[in-house]
Design an enzyme around this catalytic site. Sequence first.
Site, PDB file in Angstrom:
ATOM      1  N   GLU A 171     -12.690  35.231  17.066  1.00 37.12           N
ATOM      2  CA  GLU A 171     -11.894  35.464  15.843  1.00 37.12           C
ATOM      3  C   GLU A 171     -12.697  36.006  14.660  1.00 37.12           C
ATOM      4  O   GLU A 171     -12.623  35.479  13.550  1.00 37.12           O
ATOM      5  CB  GLU A 171     -11.181  34.159  15.442  1.00 37.12           C
ATOM      6  CG  GLU A 171     -10.278  33.630  16.533  1.00 37.12           C
ATOM      7  CD  GLU A 171      -9.645  32.291  16.208  1.00 37.12           C
ATOM      8  OE1 GLU A 171      -9.853  31.780  15.094  1.00 37.12           O
ATOM      9  OE2 GLU A 171      -8.945  31.746  17.071  1.00 37.12           O
ATOM     10  N   ASN A 213     -13.385  37.101  21.903  1.00 38.95           N
ATOM     11  CA  ASN A 213     -12.061  36.476  22.032  1.00 38.95           C
ATOM     12  C   ASN A 213     -11.337  36.487  20.688  1.00 38.95           C
ATOM     13  O   ASN A 213     -11.932  36.156  19.660  1.00 38.95           O
ATOM     14  CB  ASN A 213     -12.279  35.024  22.505  1.00 38.95           C
ATOM     15  CG  ASN A 213     -11.007  34.328  22.929  1.00 38.95           C
ATOM     16  OD1 ASN A 213     -10.250  34.853  23.748  1.00 38.95           O
ATOM     17  ND2 ASN A 213     -10.758  33.149  22.382  1.00 38.95           N
ATOM     18  N   HIS A 250      -1.181  33.944  21.655  1.00 36.72           N
ATOM     19  CA  HIS A 250      -0.297  32.885  21.162  1.00 36.72           C
ATOM     20  C   HIS A 250       0.952  33.587  20.623  1.00 36.72           C
ATOM     21  O   HIS A 250       0.926  34.155  19.527  1.00 36.72           O
ATOM     22  CB  HIS A 250      -0.970  32.100  20.028  1.00 36.72           C
ATOM     23  CG  HIS A 250      -2.189  31.344  20.457  1.00 36.72           C
ATOM     24  ND1 HIS A 250      -2.126  30.247  21.276  1.00 36.72           N
ATOM     25  CD2 HIS A 250      -3.501  31.531  20.189  1.00 36.72           C
ATOM     26  CE1 HIS A 250      -3.347  29.770  21.480  1.00 36.72           C
ATOM     27  NE2 HIS A 250      -4.202  30.547  20.835  1.00 36.72           N
ATOM     28  N   GLU A 279      -5.594  32.110  26.006  1.00 37.23           N
ATOM     29  CA  GLU A 279      -5.002  30.932  25.345  1.00 37.23           C
ATOM     30  C   GLU A 279      -3.483  31.046  25.319  1.00 37.23           C
ATOM     31  O   GLU A 279      -2.833  30.708  24.331  1.00 37.23           O
ATOM     32  CB  GLU A 279      -5.545  30.790  23.913  1.00 37.23           C
ATOM     33  CG  GLU A 279      -7.052  30.708  23.845  1.00 37.23           C
ATOM     34  CD  GLU A 279      -7.585  30.500  22.436  1.00 37.23           C
ATOM     35  OE1 GLU A 279      -6.808  30.130  21.539  1.00 37.23           O
ATOM     36  OE2 GLU A 279      -8.801  30.701  22.247  1.00 37.23           O
ATOM     37  N   ASP A 281       0.283  30.867  25.139  1.00 37.35           N
ATOM     38  CA  ASP A 281       1.446  29.999  24.962  1.00 37.35           C
ATOM     39  C   ASP A 281       2.537  30.845  24.317  1.00 37.35           C
ATOM     40  O   ASP A 281       2.257  31.784  23.581  1.00 37.35           O
ATOM     41  CB  ASP A 281       1.153  28.704  24.176  1.00 37.35           C
ATOM     42  CG  ASP A 281       0.355  28.901  22.900  1.00 37.35           C
ATOM     43  OD1 ASP A 281       0.403  30.004  22.318  1.00 37.35           O
ATOM     44  OD2 ASP A 281      -0.312  27.944  22.475  1.00 37.35           O
TER      45      ASP A 281
HETATM   46  O1  G3I Z   1      -9.668  14.033  17.416  1.00 36.20           O
HETATM   47  C1  G3I Z   1      -9.290  13.919  16.034  1.00 36.20           C
HETATM   48  C2  G3I Z   1      -8.644  12.582  15.764  1.00 36.20           C
HETATM   49  O2  G3I Z   1      -9.584  11.561  16.001  1.00 36.20           O
HETATM   50  C3  G3I Z   1      -8.154  12.572  14.319  1.00 36.20           C
HETATM   51  O3  G3I Z   1      -7.456  11.395  14.090  1.00 36.20           O
HETATM   52  C4  G3I Z   1      -7.249  13.743  14.040  1.00 36.20           C
HETATM   53  C5  G3I Z   1      -6.812  13.802  12.592  1.00 36.20           C
HETATM   54  O4  G3I Z   1      -6.424  15.088  12.206  1.00 36.20           O
HETATM   55  O5  G3I Z   1      -7.925  14.936  14.365  1.00 36.20           O
HETATM   56  C6  G3I Z   1      -8.329  15.026  15.707  1.00 36.20           C
HETATM   57  O6  G3I Z   1      -8.987  16.247  15.898  1.00 36.20           O
HETATM   58  C7  G3I Z   1      -8.159  17.398  15.954  1.00 36.20           C
HETATM   59  C8  G3I Z   1      -8.447  18.132  17.254  1.00 36.20           C
HETATM   60  O7  G3I Z   1      -7.702  19.347  17.299  1.00 36.20           O
HETATM   61  C9  G3I Z   1      -8.087  17.310  18.482  1.00 36.20           C
HETATM   62  O8  G3I Z   1      -6.719  17.071  18.513  1.00 36.20           O
HETATM   63  C10 G3I Z   1      -8.482  18.275  14.764  1.00 36.20           C
HETATM   64  O9  G3I Z   1      -8.091  17.659  13.561  1.00 36.20           O
HETATM   65  C11 G3I Z   1      -7.747  19.598  14.922  1.00 36.20           C
HETATM   66  O10 G3I Z   1      -8.201  20.481  13.902  1.00 36.20           O
HETATM   67  C12 G3I Z   1      -8.042  20.224  16.257  1.00 36.20           C
HETATM   68  O11 G3I Z   1      -7.253  21.377  16.381  1.00 36.20           O
HETATM   69  C13 G3I Z   1      -7.686  22.298  17.349  1.00 36.20           C
HETATM   70  C14 G3I Z   1      -7.790  23.659  16.695  1.00 36.20           C
HETATM   71  O12 G3I Z   1      -8.188  24.616  17.659  1.00 36.20           O
HETATM   72  C15 G3I Z   1      -8.816  23.671  15.576  1.00 36.20           C
HETATM   73  O13 G3I Z   1      -9.060  24.951  15.110  1.00 36.20           O
HETATM   74  C16 G3I Z   1      -6.691  22.346  18.476  1.00 36.20           C
HETATM   75  O14 G3I Z   1      -6.725  21.116  19.191  1.00 36.20           O
HETATM   76  C17 G3I Z   1      -7.029  23.486  19.430  1.00 36.20           C
HETATM   77  O15 G3I Z   1      -5.974  23.647  20.341  1.00 36.20           O
HETATM   78  C18 G3I Z   1      -7.195  24.772  18.652  1.00 36.20           C
HETATM   79  O16 G3I Z   1      -7.576  25.784  19.534  1.00 36.20           O
HETATM   80  C19 G3I Z   1      -7.710  27.086  18.962  1.00 36.20           C
HETATM   81  C20 G3I Z   1      -8.782  27.802  19.736  1.00 36.20           C
HETATM   82  O17 G3I Z   1      -9.962  27.059  19.733  1.00 36.20           O
HETATM   83  C21 G3I Z   1      -9.028  29.198  19.165  1.00 36.20           C
HETATM   84  N1  G3I Z   1      -7.798  29.950  19.103  1.00 36.20           N
HETATM   85  C22 G3I Z   1      -6.701  29.287  18.428  1.00 36.20           C
HETATM   86  C23 G3I Z   1      -6.432  27.925  19.041  1.00 36.20           C
HETATM   87  C24 G3I Z   1      -5.241  27.282  18.433  1.00 36.20           C
HETATM   88  O18 G3I Z   1      -5.466  26.983  17.085  1.00 36.20           O
END
Ligand code: G3I
Length: 481
Positions: A171, A213, A250, A279, A281
């Site tokens: 990105e 990516n 996405h 990725e 969806d």
């Molecule tokens: O694990 C913690 C948890 O302990 C806490 O209570 C909670 C509170 O917000 O956060 C949890 O962590 C989160 C994590 O996902 C696991 O669920 C983070 O806040 C959250 O920011 C994180 O989001 C991820 C996101 O990337 C961050 O940029 C998504 O799971 C993940 O699917 C997403 O993936 C990205 C790719 O890497 C790049 N392309 C886009 C894609 C979708 O956004």
Amino acid sequence: MDKVLARGSGSAAARSRPRTAVIAMVAGAAVVAATTAVATSASAGTTLGASAAEQGRYFGAAVAVNKLSDSTYVGILNREFNSVTAENEMKWDATEPSQNQFNFTSGDRLVAHAQANGMRVRGHALAWHSQQPGWAQNMSGSALRQAMLNHVTRVATHYRGKIDSWDVVNEAFDDGNSGARRNSNLERTGSDWIEAAFRAARAADPGAKLCYNDYNTDNWNWAKTQAVYNMVRDFKARGVPIDCVGFQSHFNSGSPYPSNYRTTLQNFAALGVDVQITELDIEGSGSTQATTYGNVTRDCLAVPRCNGITVWGIRDTDSWRASGTPLLFDGSGNKKQAYTAVLNALNAGGTPPPTTAPPTSAPPTSTPPTSAPPTSAPPTTPPPTGACTATFTTNQWPGGFVTNVRITAGAGGLNGWAVSLTVPSGSAVTNTWSAQASGTTGAVTFRNVDYNRQVGAGGTTEFGFQGIGTAPSGTPACAGG
Ligand code: G3I
């Protein structure tokens, strides 16, 4: 895939594991097909992974490692998918929470699960403006550049031989019509940060395919798509080690599946890179969603260098966009219409991947050169003379190092500079930034590049390099013009 296997024997051996698994699945599917041919003449696979393997592709899912204890989740994962991507566990904040303190526990769990179940692993993501640990967010300039390259090197080295494809850079381009790079702390270290990251990744794991990516790069007419295309074309022309482009894909109403998606995949592949849907969806439901999933699958199958598809989660409830119900299984783990559309598209077949190794730039050697360093004087222009001093800091770990050099100009300032160091025998420089190196081992001279030729009186400039083996020690000689 064949290209990668053609690389060094060590990496080929390492990479043969998932490949062997896929071949075994293909062979297994062929046996099933042969057995049932009399009755049905069918050769259709019954799972996403097996059907994709029949087409020479993989079908993967993003996995949250903490869900590996959920039996419904793992049951679907092991039954349907033959590739995994860590949804968050291999990102910078997860793997290097404090500078130089690496934590691979969760990522290693996923790799172990994949290896135990014959799945390949996509690595995600080495260098990204998002999900940086706090300490990196607060860095800038050459310190950040050095930290980023150190991170790429250490993580790719840890997983060396276990990763099919790495998202090396994620990105890095702006949305909208500018076609510009994203203004991030990494971009502000100098726009060559992307190619520096790719070179570092290649040096660390020569057997992995290295991908750029991004999202919103699906529509061929969009400025962002064109900007990424131009970067990849430039990298191929200049020998920057890039092997693949990941299309996150996405899709929702704001960013819909474009009718020219196949054209986009084809045009990128024509640059001499593999393409992967990384990725996927698609928000929606029912037959509308299913039709789009089928179209995406057919588009990949129509492009020989489309290696495979990864969906960004397993059940709708696992998705980062759960309310959009964008995945192939509902919250209870039941197959949706979209699942059937994908499976049918896979079983209908497409254009097989190339059977001969596609052309690629030769990867760099992964071991230090054993021949003696060149004895003839390499510089074509005499080193500049003048007053400067150079100091350096090194981060050394078993088998490799990153060194950052700071030059301070004397009272007369500098118009060109050269710093000489001795790289110990058996060690080698594999990557240099903000300078040009005269060689890789022995007496190595690093000269300025255009933008840092001039340094004002008493001013400083920095460059760096990484290498394998032991870092140089002693006092560097600095000459200035
Ligand atoms: O694990 C913690 C948890 O302990 C806490 O209570 C909670 C509170 O917000 O956060 C949890 O962590 C989160 C994590 O996902 C696991 O669920 C983070 O806040 C959250 O920011 C994180 O989001 C991820 C996101 O990337 C961050 O940029 C998504 O799971 C993940 O699917 C997403 O993936 C990205 C790719 O890497 C790049 N392309 C886009 C894609 C979708 O956004």
